[in-house]
Design an enzyme around this catalytic site. Sequence first.
Site, PDB file in Angstrom:
ATOM      1  N   ASN A 259      14.294  -2.071 -18.176  1.00  0.00           N
ATOM      2  CA  ASN A 259      13.912  -0.659 -18.128  1.00  0.00           C
ATOM      3  C   ASN A 259      13.672  -0.202 -19.566  1.00  0.00           C
ATOM      4  OD1 ASN A 259      14.176   2.287 -17.968  1.00  0.00           O
ATOM      5  ND2 ASN A 259      14.897   1.916 -15.886  1.00  0.00           N
TER       6      ASN A 259
ATOM      7  N   TYR B  94      17.327   8.251 -37.928  1.00  0.00           N
ATOM      8  CA  TYR B  94      16.080   8.966 -37.673  1.00  0.00           C
ATOM      9  C   TYR B  94      14.893   8.008 -37.598  1.00  0.00           C
ATOM     10  CZ  TYR B  94      12.280  12.218 -37.924  1.00  0.00           C
ATOM     11  OH  TYR B  94      11.156  12.920 -37.637  1.00  0.00           O
TER      12      TYR B  94
ATOM     13  N   ASP C 171       4.977   5.544 -29.811  1.00  0.00           N
ATOM     14  CA  ASP C 171       4.236   5.511 -31.077  1.00  0.00           C
ATOM     15  C   ASP C 171       4.356   4.085 -31.590  1.00  0.00           C
ATOM     16  OD1 ASP C 171       3.441   5.539 -33.715  1.00  0.00           O
ATOM     17  OD2 ASP C 171       4.597   7.317 -34.275  1.00  0.00           O
TER      18      ASP C 171
ATOM     19  N   LYS D 250      10.541  12.170 -34.430  1.00  0.00           N
ATOM     20  CA  LYS D 250      10.821  13.012 -33.264  1.00  0.00           C
ATOM     21  C   LYS D 250      10.243  12.319 -32.036  1.00  0.00           C
ATOM     22  CE  LYS D 250      12.931  16.768 -34.517  1.00  0.00           C
ATOM     23  NZ  LYS D 250      14.162  17.240 -33.905  1.00  0.00           N
TER      24      LYS D 250
HETATM   25  C1  F6R Z   1       7.030  13.695 -37.936  1.00  0.00           C
HETATM   26  C2  F6R Z   1       6.343  12.568 -38.572  1.00  0.00           C
HETATM   27  C3  F6R Z   1       5.865  12.699 -39.965  1.00  0.00           C
HETATM   28  C4  F6R Z   1       6.717  11.841 -40.918  1.00  0.00           C
HETATM   29  C5  F6R Z   1       6.258  12.020 -42.382  1.00  0.00           C
HETATM   30  C6  F6R Z   1       7.042  11.143 -43.353  1.00  0.00           C
HETATM   31  O1  F6R Z   1       7.392  13.389 -36.633  1.00  0.00           O
HETATM   32  O2  F6R Z   1       6.189  11.527 -37.985  1.00  0.00           O
HETATM   33  O3  F6R Z   1       5.826  14.034 -40.376  1.00  0.00           O
HETATM   34  O4  F6R Z   1       8.063  12.171 -40.784  1.00  0.00           O
HETATM   35  O5  F6R Z   1       4.907  11.699 -42.501  1.00  0.00           O
HETATM   36  O6  F6R Z   1       6.933   9.835 -42.937  1.00  0.00           O
HETATM   37  P1  F6R Z   1       7.608   8.617 -43.739  1.00  0.00           P
HETATM   38  O7  F6R Z   1       9.064   8.959 -43.898  1.00  0.00           O
HETATM   39  O8  F6R Z   1       7.371   7.454 -42.833  1.00  0.00           O
HETATM   40  O9  F6R Z   1       6.904   8.516 -45.044  1.00  0.00           O
HETATM   41 MG    MG Z   2       4.158  11.189 -32.808  1.00  0.00          MG
END
Ligand code: F6R
Ligand code: MG
Length: 381
Positions: free
Chosen positions: A104, A228, A11, A231
């Site tokens: 890698n 974090y 991503d 995911k």
């Molecule tokens: C789940 C995901 C989204 C973000 C959510 C909050 O994998 O990517 O649900 O967790 O949009 O994002 P932030 O914390 O960047 O505002």
């Molecule tokens: Mg994603």
Amino acid sequence: MKVTLSVIKADIGGFVGHSSTHPDVVNAVREHVEKEVEKGNLIDCDILTCGDDIAIVMTHTHGVDAELVHKIAWDAFMKGTEVAKKLKLYGAGQDLLTDTFSGNVKGMGPGVAEMEFEERPSEPVIVFFADKTSPSAWNLPLYEMFADPMNTAGLVIDPKMHDGFTFEVLDVYTGKAVKLNTPAEVYDLLALIGSVGKYVVKNVYRNYDGEIAATASTQRLSLIAGQYVGKDDPVLIVRAQSGFPAVGEILEPFARPWIVEGWMRGSHNGPLMPVSFEDARPSRFDGPPRVIGAGYQLANGKLIGPADMFKDPAFDKARQVAQDMADILRRQGIFEPHRLPAEEMEYTTLPKVLKKLENRFYDTEVEKLSEEQKIEKEDMD
Ligand code: F6R
Ligand code: MG
């Protein structure tokens, strides 16, 4: 001819928010990888997208974990990140956890699934790619594809499949793996892989001859990064037909949606919805989690395809069921079991919020005592 199929995903910026990718970013990644095909470093390539993630599908003869191939993917993602940053896309470059490539991409953010095999006279493969979930999302369908005769008739009927398959299962916390031979050890397998927060199927091998049948990306970004960072939306490669499950047996588990971890803020359980390429843009409550299936025939390493495997009205019912499951879970709001259990929430931003309450907890029994009794108790303690 021995060919390696490598799928490396990351991503590197969402459009809008975390819902999808921007065409300019995808094109920048594609251009870089296509140049490497022209140079002869790769046999062929394709780019897939699912939600805010981009996967580079590459065929070559350099084997798995080849520095050359990983660097191509890394540089392509860097090129894409430049564009994402210019457009100020959301989380531009978020999965590229270091500045410099060191041989890698594993441990550097991107997810990797690779397998090397002798290309058969006809070699159908399916690349699954999911967004808003984690690699353990594949545990249930891999069990059904390779160990459940109620799903895969070939386990009973095809002599090459009748000896079963061996699953390599990874403990994502310790990094240790165990191989379990099915059907003999199917209950042991299920004892482990039912714990989706801890165990992940990494590889599946055919017992008949030890051939690789499936491989998944198993990086846990949250653990790599120590904090974090989203995911780690996974990819999975599965070989089909002639002694492997038929394409229809591989797709069948997806006709009955199950619940996976991920969705909003990587903190919720939700149904995995099989969708066509164009519908892989999760936006309801940042979801529900999506999966696409890209089918290819390999022809001397060339990628003939992709065929959009879930663009079939036969999966409409699964999509509807997934919507219904989504409604049921959303009714729970922030409450478990929609929200993940406390031990899984440790890898989200929730502990930051809970920290400030830490010193405000008191013992309700001690609170009943008089001031003198409290002093007495403290002395005794
Ligand atoms: C789940 C995901 C989204 C973000 C959510 C909050 O994998 O990517 O649900 O967790 O949009 O994002 P932030 O914390 O960047 O505002
Ligand atoms: Mg994603």
